[in-house]
Motif scaffolding. Sequence first.
Motif, PDB file in Angstrom:
ATOM      1  N   ASP A  60       0.831  -1.215   0.000  1.00 53.05           N
ATOM      2  CA  ASP A  60       0.000   0.000   0.000  1.00 53.05           C
ATOM      3  C   ASP A  60       0.863   1.262   0.000  1.00 53.05           C
ATOM      4  OD1 ASP A  60       0.559   0.977   2.674  1.00 53.05           O
ATOM      5  OD2 ASP A  60      -0.766  -0.560   3.458  1.00 53.05           O
ATOM      6  N   GLY A  61       0.186   2.402  -0.162  1.00 51.81           N
ATOM      7  CA  GLY A  61       0.886   3.676  -0.305  1.00 51.81           C
ATOM      8  C   GLY A  61       1.688   4.096   0.905  1.00 51.81           C
ATOM      9  N   LEU A  62       1.149   3.881   2.109  1.00 51.42           N
ATOM     10  CA  LEU A  62       1.880   4.298   3.311  1.00 51.42           C
ATOM     11  C   LEU A  62       3.124   3.440   3.524  1.00 51.42           C
ATOM     12  CD1 LEU A  62      -1.024   5.171   5.773  1.00 51.42           C
ATOM     13  CD2 LEU A  62       0.350   6.722   4.369  1.00 51.42           C
ATOM     14  N   ARG A  63       3.007   2.134   3.286  1.00 50.69           N
ATOM     15  CA  ARG A  63       4.195   1.275   3.431  1.00 50.69           C
ATOM     16  C   ARG A  63       5.217   1.585   2.341  1.00 50.69           C
ATOM     17  NH1 ARG A  63       1.200  -4.080   3.849  1.00 50.69           N
ATOM     18  NH2 ARG A  63       2.950  -4.790   2.618  1.00 50.69           N
ATOM     19  N   THR A  64       4.731   1.934   1.157  1.00 54.46           N
ATOM     20  CA  THR A  64       5.645   2.337   0.078  1.00 54.46           C
ATOM     21  C   THR A  64       6.373   3.624   0.463  1.00 54.46           C
ATOM     22  OG1 THR A  64       4.175   1.330  -1.559  1.00 54.46           O
ATOM     23  CG2 THR A  64       5.798   2.922  -2.376  1.00 54.46           C
ATOM     24  N   ALA A  65       5.637   4.599   0.986  1.00 55.43           N
ATOM     25  CA  ALA A  65       6.254   5.860   1.418  1.00 55.43           C
ATOM     26  C   ALA A  65       7.305   5.605   2.493  1.00 55.43           C
ATOM     27  CB  ALA A  65       5.182   6.823   1.933  1.00 55.43           C
ATOM     28  N   ALA A  66       6.997   4.711   3.433  1.00 57.44           N
ATOM     29  CA  ALA A  66       7.955   4.394   4.497  1.00 57.44           C
ATOM     30  C   ALA A  66       9.225   3.778   3.911  1.00 57.44           C
ATOM     31  CB  ALA A  66       7.316   3.449   5.519  1.00 57.44           C
ATOM     32  N   ILE A  81       0.465  11.913  -1.137  1.00 56.96           N
ATOM     33  CA  ILE A  81      -0.576  10.892  -1.110  1.00 56.96           C
ATOM     34  C   ILE A  81      -1.778  11.478  -1.852  1.00 56.96           C
ATOM     35  CG2 ILE A  81      -2.220   9.643   0.358  1.00 56.96           C
ATOM     36  CD1 ILE A  81       0.568   8.485   0.661  1.00 56.96           C
ATOM     37  N   VAL A  82      -2.216  10.789  -2.909  1.00 59.83           N
ATOM     38  CA  VAL A  82      -3.402  11.188  -3.668  1.00 59.83           C
ATOM     39  C   VAL A  82      -4.383  10.034  -3.520  1.00 59.83           C
ATOM     40  CG1 VAL A  82      -4.328  11.849  -5.925  1.00 59.83           C
ATOM     41  CG2 VAL A  82      -2.010  12.549  -5.269  1.00 59.83           C
ATOM     42  N   SER A  83      -5.310  10.189  -2.576  1.00 57.68           N
ATOM     43  CA  SER A  83      -6.159   9.066  -2.200  1.00 57.68           C
ATOM     44  C   SER A  83      -7.391   9.542  -1.456  1.00 57.68           C
ATOM     45  CB  SER A  83      -5.343   8.126  -1.295  1.00 57.68           C
ATOM     46  OG  SER A  83      -6.045   6.952  -1.014  1.00 57.68           O
ATOM     47  N   ALA A  84      -8.390   8.694  -1.414  1.00 57.36           N
ATOM     48  CA  ALA A  84      -9.556   8.963  -0.563  1.00 57.36           C
ATOM     49  C   ALA A  84      -9.155   8.549   0.846  1.00 57.36           C
ATOM     50  CB  ALA A  84     -10.762   8.169  -1.046  1.00 57.36           C
ATOM     51  N   CYS A  85      -8.290   9.338   1.468  1.00 58.94           N
ATOM     52  CA  CYS A  85      -7.659   8.920   2.715  1.00 58.94           C
ATOM     53  C   CYS A  85      -8.439   9.361   3.951  1.00 58.94           C
ATOM     54  CB  CYS A  85      -6.210   9.391   2.799  1.00 58.94           C
ATOM     55  SG  CYS A  85      -5.869  11.006   2.129  1.00 58.94           S
ATOM     56  N   SER A  86      -8.289   8.546   4.968  1.00 60.08           N
ATOM     57  CA  SER A  86      -8.922   8.825   6.262  1.00 60.08           C
ATOM     58  C   SER A  86      -7.983   9.676   7.112  1.00 60.08           C
ATOM     59  CB  SER A  86      -9.202   7.513   6.984  1.00 60.08           C
ATOM     60  OG  SER A  86      -7.973   6.905   7.363  1.00 60.08           O
ATOM     61  N   ARG A  87      -8.496  10.169   8.223  1.00 55.56           N
ATOM     62  CA  ARG A  87      -7.660  10.921   9.171  1.00 55.56           C
ATOM     63  C   ARG A  87      -6.483  10.048   9.617  1.00 55.56           C
ATOM     64  NH1 ARG A  87      -6.303  15.472   9.308  1.00 55.56           N
ATOM     65  NH2 ARG A  87      -4.469  15.267  10.539  1.00 55.56           N
ATOM     66  N   CYS A  88      -6.749   8.768   9.817  1.00 58.14           N
ATOM     67  CA  CYS A  88      -5.706   7.824  10.229  1.00 58.14           C
ATOM     68  C   CYS A  88      -4.601   7.738   9.165  1.00 58.14           C
ATOM     69  CB  CYS A  88      -6.333   6.456  10.463  1.00 58.14           C
ATOM     70  SG  CYS A  88      -5.182   5.222  11.049  1.00 58.14           S
ATOM     71  N   ASP A  89      -4.998   7.704   7.873  1.00 60.98           N
ATOM     72  CA  ASP A  89      -4.014   7.665   6.788  1.00 60.98           C
ATOM     73  C   ASP A  89      -3.158   8.921   6.795  1.00 60.98           C
ATOM     74  OD1 ASP A  89      -5.038   5.232   5.826  1.00 60.98           O
ATOM     75  OD2 ASP A  89      -6.432   6.246   4.459  1.00 60.98           O
ATOM     76  N   VAL A  90      -3.803  10.064   6.991  1.00 58.62           N
ATOM     77  CA  VAL A  90      -3.076  11.337   7.011  1.00 58.62           C
ATOM     78  C   VAL A  90      -2.082  11.348   8.168  1.00 58.62           C
ATOM     79  CG1 VAL A  90      -3.292  13.840   7.326  1.00 58.62           C
ATOM     80  CG2 VAL A  90      -4.903  12.629   5.835  1.00 58.62           C
ATOM     81  N   GLU A  91      -2.540  10.950   9.353  1.00 58.66           N
ATOM     82  CA  GLU A  91      -1.637  10.935  10.514  1.00 58.66           C
ATOM     83  C   GLU A  91      -0.482   9.965  10.296  1.00 58.66           C
ATOM     84  OE1 GLU A  91      -4.360  10.129  13.691  1.00 58.66           O
ATOM     85  OE2 GLU A  91      -5.173  12.174  13.631  1.00 58.66           O
ATOM     86  N   GLY A  92      -0.776   8.790   9.748  1.00 60.16           N
ATOM     87  CA  GLY A  92       0.286   7.826   9.456  1.00 60.16           C
ATOM     88  C   GLY A  92       1.272   8.381   8.445  1.00 60.16           C
ATOM     89  N   ARG A  95       3.572  10.929  10.029  1.00 57.28           N
ATOM     90  CA  ARG A  95       4.631  10.272  10.821  1.00 57.28           C
ATOM     91  C   ARG A  95       5.751   9.748   9.924  1.00 57.28           C
ATOM     92  NH1 ARG A  95       0.290   8.491  13.770  1.00 57.28           N
ATOM     93  NH2 ARG A  95       0.200   6.473  12.702  1.00 57.28           N
ATOM     94  N   ILE A  96       5.389   9.240   8.764  1.00 58.68           N
ATOM     95  CA  ILE A  96       6.366   8.694   7.816  1.00 58.68           C
ATOM     96  C   ILE A  96       7.179   9.816   7.174  1.00 58.68           C
ATOM     97  CG2 ILE A  96       6.572   7.507   5.588  1.00 58.68           C
ATOM     98  CD1 ILE A  96       4.026   5.909   6.496  1.00 58.68           C
ATOM     99  N   GLY A  97       6.558  10.990   7.033  1.00 59.33           N
ATOM    100  CA  GLY A  97       7.242  12.102   6.378  1.00 59.33           C
ATOM    101  C   GLY A  97       6.703  12.407   4.996  1.00 59.33           C
ATOM    102  N   VAL A  98       5.447  12.031   4.725  1.00 50.92           N
ATOM    103  CA  VAL A  98       4.810  12.386   3.463  1.00 50.92           C
ATOM    104  C   VAL A  98       4.705  13.906   3.413  1.00 50.92           C
ATOM    105  CG1 VAL A  98       2.607  12.276   2.220  1.00 50.92           C
ATOM    106  CG2 VAL A  98       3.578  10.199   3.226  1.00 50.92           C
ATOM    107  N   ASP A  99       4.937  14.469   2.236  1.00 49.30           N
ATOM    108  CA  ASP A  99       4.994  15.923   2.096  1.00 49.30           C
ATOM    109  C   ASP A  99       3.636  16.588   1.919  1.00 49.30           C
ATOM    110  OD1 ASP A  99       7.988  16.421   2.005  1.00 49.30           O
ATOM    111  OD2 ASP A  99       7.744  14.831   0.527  1.00 49.30           O
ATOM    112  N   ALA A 100       2.677  15.897   1.302  1.00 51.41           N
ATOM    113  CA  ALA A 100       1.375  16.522   1.034  1.00 51.41           C
ATOM    114  C   ALA A 100       0.317  15.453   0.810  1.00 51.41           C
ATOM    115  CB  ALA A 100       1.473  17.437  -0.181  1.00 51.41           C
ATOM    116  N   PHE A 101      -0.930  15.870   0.940  1.00 51.29           N
ATOM    117  CA  PHE A 101      -2.081  14.979   0.771  1.00 51.29           C
ATOM    118  C   PHE A 101      -3.093  15.660  -0.131  1.00 51.29           C
ATOM    119  CE2 PHE A 101      -0.985  11.977   4.054  1.00 51.29           C
ATOM    120  CZ  PHE A 101      -0.122  12.711   4.852  1.00 51.29           C
TER     121      PHE A 101
END
Length: 136
Positions: A60-66, A81-92, A95-101
């Motif tokens: 998935d995208g978060l594990r790929t970003a990590a 991250i370009v996704s129908a993301c939840s608050r949990c996805d954004v917070e995760g 933490r990983i260091g994603v630059d934008a959502f």
Amino acid sequence: MSGRVLVVDDNKVIRQLIRVNLELEGFEVVTAGDGAECLDVVHQVRPDVVTLDVVMPRLDGLRTAARLRSDPRTAHLPIAIVSACSRCDVEGGERIGVDAFLGKPFEPTELVRLVRRLMPARGPRAADARASTPRC
């Protein structure tokens, strides 16, 4: 060329939509169907920005970003991250260091603006992009 973007999404229609909108703005676009494929091609493609969907098969995208952040060769890459993301996805992602959502569905102009903002983002500009995260 305005720069190279690696677009990672398991939905072919979304990949094409993102590709067309970015190419119309002068970006070179390379696509991957999931996180595993992204990790396979990122070193050959050497993109300036990576966009990731969150929900994808294999990796998935978060594990790929990590994984991108943990590899010294890609740790600096701006990631959106370009996704129908939840608050949990954004917070995760934060933490990983994603630059934008950017939430799906999105306006093409929002996507282009986000990629432009991240494009040369080597240093302080990445923090600016993170500070003004679009809705998700």
